[in-house]
Design an enzyme around this catalytic site. Structure first.
Site, PDB file in Angstrom:
ATOM      1  N   ASP A  21     -39.950  60.441  20.380  1.00  0.00           N
ATOM      2  CA  ASP A  21     -38.999  60.673  21.457  1.00  0.00           C
ATOM      3  C   ASP A  21     -38.872  62.165  21.671  1.00  0.00           C
ATOM      4  OD1 ASP A  21     -36.908  59.006  23.130  1.00  0.00           O
ATOM      5  OD2 ASP A  21     -36.000  60.926  22.638  1.00  0.00           O
ATOM      6  N   ARG A  69     -44.238  55.015  28.521  1.00  0.00           N
ATOM      7  CA  ARG A  69     -43.441  54.001  27.806  1.00  0.00           C
ATOM      8  C   ARG A  69     -44.180  52.682  27.662  1.00  0.00           C
ATOM      9  NH1 ARG A  69     -37.583  54.883  28.060  1.00  0.00           N
ATOM     10  NH2 ARG A  69     -37.419  57.066  27.552  1.00  0.00           N
ATOM     11  N   ARG A 112     -39.676  48.279  24.623  1.00  0.00           N
ATOM     12  CA  ARG A 112     -38.957  47.001  24.623  1.00  0.00           C
ATOM     13  C   ARG A 112     -39.557  45.903  25.488  1.00  0.00           C
ATOM     14  NH1 ARG A 112     -33.188  49.587  25.524  1.00  0.00           N
ATOM     15  NH2 ARG A 112     -34.598  51.019  26.544  1.00  0.00           N
ATOM     16  N   TYR A 123     -29.901  67.455  28.071  1.00  0.00           N
ATOM     17  CA  TYR A 123     -29.250  66.583  27.079  1.00  0.00           C
ATOM     18  C   TYR A 123     -28.347  67.389  26.145  1.00  0.00           C
ATOM     19  CZ  TYR A 123     -32.046  62.552  28.459  1.00  0.00           C
ATOM     20  OH  TYR A 123     -32.596  61.521  29.163  1.00  0.00           O
TER      21      TYR A 123
HETATM   22  O1  CP3 Z   1     -44.440  56.377  26.496  1.00  0.00           O
HETATM   23  C1  CP3 Z   1     -44.469  55.865  25.361  1.00  0.00           C
HETATM   24  O2  CP3 Z   1     -44.863  54.705  25.141  1.00  0.00           O
HETATM   25  C2  CP3 Z   1     -44.114  56.729  24.150  1.00  0.00           C
HETATM   26  C3  CP3 Z   1     -42.786  56.674  23.754  1.00  0.00           C
HETATM   27  C4  CP3 Z   1     -41.677  57.498  24.379  1.00  0.00           C
HETATM   28  C5  CP3 Z   1     -40.339  57.198  24.090  1.00  0.00           C
HETATM   29  N1  CP3 Z   1     -39.545  58.178  24.623  1.00  0.00           N
HETATM   30  C6  CP3 Z   1     -39.884  56.054  23.294  1.00  0.00           C
HETATM   31  C7  CP3 Z   1     -38.521  55.534  23.519  1.00  0.00           C
HETATM   32  C8  CP3 Z   1     -41.688  58.643  25.181  1.00  0.00           C
HETATM   33  C9  CP3 Z   1     -42.861  59.353  25.812  1.00  0.00           C
HETATM   34  C10 CP3 Z   1     -40.329  59.067  25.317  1.00  0.00           C
HETATM   35  C11 CP3 Z   1     -39.921  60.274  26.028  1.00  0.00           C
HETATM   36  C12 CP3 Z   1     -38.540  60.386  26.494  1.00  0.00           C
HETATM   37  N2  CP3 Z   1     -37.385  60.110  25.812  1.00  0.00           N
HETATM   38  C13 CP3 Z   1     -38.177  60.931  27.743  1.00  0.00           C
HETATM   39  C14 CP3 Z   1     -39.135  61.449  28.749  1.00  0.00           C
HETATM   40  C15 CP3 Z   1     -39.794  60.320  29.438  1.00  0.00           C
HETATM   41  C16 CP3 Z   1     -38.982  59.705  30.536  1.00  0.00           C
HETATM   42  O3  CP3 Z   1     -38.650  58.529  30.398  1.00  0.00           O
HETATM   43  O4  CP3 Z   1     -38.740  60.403  31.512  1.00  0.00           O
HETATM   44  C17 CP3 Z   1     -36.774  60.920  27.817  1.00  0.00           C
HETATM   45  C18 CP3 Z   1     -35.943  61.382  28.989  1.00  0.00           C
HETATM   46  C19 CP3 Z   1     -36.289  60.425  26.595  1.00  0.00           C
HETATM   47  C20 CP3 Z   1     -34.880  60.253  26.165  1.00  0.00           C
HETATM   48  C21 CP3 Z   1     -34.605  58.829  25.941  1.00  0.00           C
HETATM   49  N3  CP3 Z   1     -34.956  58.169  24.797  1.00  0.00           N
HETATM   50  C22 CP3 Z   1     -34.040  57.892  26.844  1.00  0.00           C
HETATM   51  C23 CP3 Z   1     -33.524  58.196  28.217  1.00  0.00           C
HETATM   52  C24 CP3 Z   1     -34.077  56.635  26.204  1.00  0.00           C
HETATM   53  C25 CP3 Z   1     -33.693  55.289  26.770  1.00  0.00           C
HETATM   54  C26 CP3 Z   1     -32.420  54.742  26.259  1.00  0.00           C
HETATM   55  C27 CP3 Z   1     -32.364  53.248  26.527  1.00  0.00           C
HETATM   56  O5  CP3 Z   1     -32.062  52.510  25.592  1.00  0.00           O
HETATM   57  O6  CP3 Z   1     -32.643  52.834  27.663  1.00  0.00           O
HETATM   58  C28 CP3 Z   1     -34.650  56.839  24.925  1.00  0.00           C
HETATM   59  C29 CP3 Z   1     -34.909  55.818  23.901  1.00  0.00           C
HETATM   60  C30 CP3 Z   1     -36.327  55.406  23.780  1.00  0.00           C
HETATM   61  N4  CP3 Z   1     -37.367  56.267  23.656  1.00  0.00           N
HETATM   62  C31 CP3 Z   1     -36.791  54.075  23.705  1.00  0.00           C
HETATM   63  C32 CP3 Z   1     -38.177  54.154  23.533  1.00  0.00           C
HETATM   64  C33 CP3 Z   1     -39.140  53.014  23.342  1.00  0.00           C
HETATM   65  C34 CP3 Z   1     -35.925  52.830  23.766  1.00  0.00           C
HETATM   66  C35 CP3 Z   1     -35.122  52.723  22.514  1.00  0.00           C
HETATM   67  C36 CP3 Z   1     -35.296  51.433  21.803  1.00  0.00           C
HETATM   68  O7  CP3 Z   1     -36.362  50.811  21.867  1.00  0.00           O
HETATM   69  O8  CP3 Z   1     -34.351  51.066  21.107  1.00  0.00           O
END
Ligand code: CP3
Length: 356
Positions: free
Chosen positions: A74, A25, A29, A153
């Site tokens: 994602d 990540r 944000r 999910y």
């Molecule tokens: O690592 C990176 O920089 C690449 C981007 C990346 C994202 N999601 C962007 C994202 C990666 C590798 C993921 C994988 C992902 N998504 C996982 C596995 C990694 C982990 O964290 O264990 C999971 C479980 C998800 C599902 C998911 N998507 C979640 C739990 C969330 C967070 C929700 C929140 O708002 O807290 C997301 C959204 C997400 N994916 C964001 C980003 C940058 C945030 C959304 C936003 O910026 O509006």
């Protein structure tokens, strides 16, 4: 040997003990420039805009001098062409309109082809072209969610604390469970292959929530499906990173699923992870992301401790034990990269000399 410190470590050829670093990540944000370009565009819309994906993927590379880029997308993205209506709600996570809880639900899940990921491939191609402009070789890492984490999910309908519906379906209807996971393995494999064919040179399979399972259930219900994904990617000749949170008891099984690199969270030191893995895997990790707000001298000591502990493994890629939290100060990440690069080689060498 490659010119990339990251790829050398991932393939056990860590050169002069140089310690590569990237952050899960790292795009997101915590970066003001991310918040700016994302304003007014939903998470999933962003993932389908190749120019925006490239921009966001590159932001942390420009800022931090990390040794690899991770593709901005994602784990839910490849479920969309499979017919799943999904939204990602800020501050909550993925939300599934119609959770999958029976055979009809599983049968609705279509298989996908690489043609379904044309925009993903286009975005990855843009990133690879921009990375080619850097003096040092920084590869693009592709990623996908592993079948268990995706299933959690789909079955729960959103984030969960106990995965109660997922586990109940898993043990209650193993045949249906395996059918679901076979489909998810096909989807993840195709999503990863599309990224590799577009130029990604390593992949990470995120089984973020597998740590909720006891070893026996992991081996029976999950490992074969993750192994299918990792085996297919092995055919493409890219190093495979396998990561989950809270997986101290599962590390060896996750390695044996077909990983080259095992990602470790912060709950056990890397030297202990290496012991549990029989010294047979490259390790990635494992600074606790919750420490990023600690005073710098204290945090710096923790970074050094991770590097020393990681020297026990055949090779080590520095990372956090999970994703960068949105509240992280980007300058702190930059200081960590600098410390890992400047002090890493000597810390590793010292730690290795101190070992029998
Ligand atoms: O690592 C990176 O920089 C690449 C981007 C990346 C994202 N999601 C962007 C994202 C990666 C590798 C993921 C994988 C992902 N998504 C996982 C596995 C990694 C982990 O964290 O264990 C999971 C479980 C998800 C599902 C998911 N998507 C979640 C739990 C969330 C967070 C929700 C929140 O708002 O807290 C997301 C959204 C997400 N994916 C964001 C980003 C940058 C945030 C959304 C936003 O910026 O509006």
């Amino acid at each position: 040997m490659s010119a990339s410190a990251f790829l050398n470590a991932a393939t056990r050829q860590q050169h002069d003990d140089r310690v590569p670093v990237w952050f899960m990540r790292q795009a997101g944000r915590s970066l003001p420039e991310y918040r700016e370009v994302r304003a007014g565009t939903s998470m999933l819309e962003s993932c389908h805009d190749p120019a925006l994906v490239c921009e966001i993927t590159m932001q942390p590379v420009r800022r931090h001098d990390v040794d690899a880029a991770i593709f901005f997308s994602d784990i839910m993205v490849p479920l969309q062409p499979a017919g799943v209506a999904v939204d990602i709600v800020a501050g909550r996570g993925p939300v599934i309109a119609e959770p999958i809880r029976d055979a009809a639900g599983v049968d609705r899940l279509r298989s996908v082809t690489e043609d379904d990921f044309a925009d993903i491939a286009e975005a990855a191609g843009l990133v690879v072209a921009e990375l080619a402009g850097y003096a040092d070789d920084k590869p693009l890492i592709g990623f996908a969610g592993a079948p268990f984490t995706l299933a959690s999910y789909l079955i729960e309908g959103g984030p969960s604390k106990d995965y109660a519906r997922t586990k109940s379906l898993m043990v209650g209807d193993p045949q249906l469970w395996h059918r679901l996971c076979e489909r998810l393995a096909q989807i993840s494999t195709t999503f990863l292959s599309a990224q590799v064919h577009a130029g990604a040179r390593a992949v990470q399979l995120f089984d973020s929530w597998a740590g909720s399972l006891p070893l026996a259930d992991y081996q029976e219900f999950v490992q074969p499906h993750s192994a299918a994904v990792l085996a297919a990617l092995g055919e493409l000749d890219v190093p495979r990173i396998h990561f989950g949170v809270g997986t101290g008891e599962l590390l060896l099984a996750m390695g044996q699923a077909g990983a080259d690199v095992v990602g470790v969270d912060w709950r056990i030191p890397l030297a202990e992870a290496n012991r549990r893995l029989g010294g047979a895997y490259v390790l990635q990790g494992n600074l606790d992301p919750a420490l990023l707000g600690a005073p710098w001298p204290v945090l710096a000591e923790r970074v050094r401790a991770v590097i020393r502990s990681g020297a026990a493994a055949p090779a080590h890629i520095f990372n956090l034990g999970h994703g960068v939290p949105p509240t992280a100060d980007p300058d702190v990440l930059g200081r960590i990269v600098e410390l890992v690069h400047t002090e890493g080689p000597a810390l590793r060498a010292e730690a290795r000399e101190g070992r029998p």
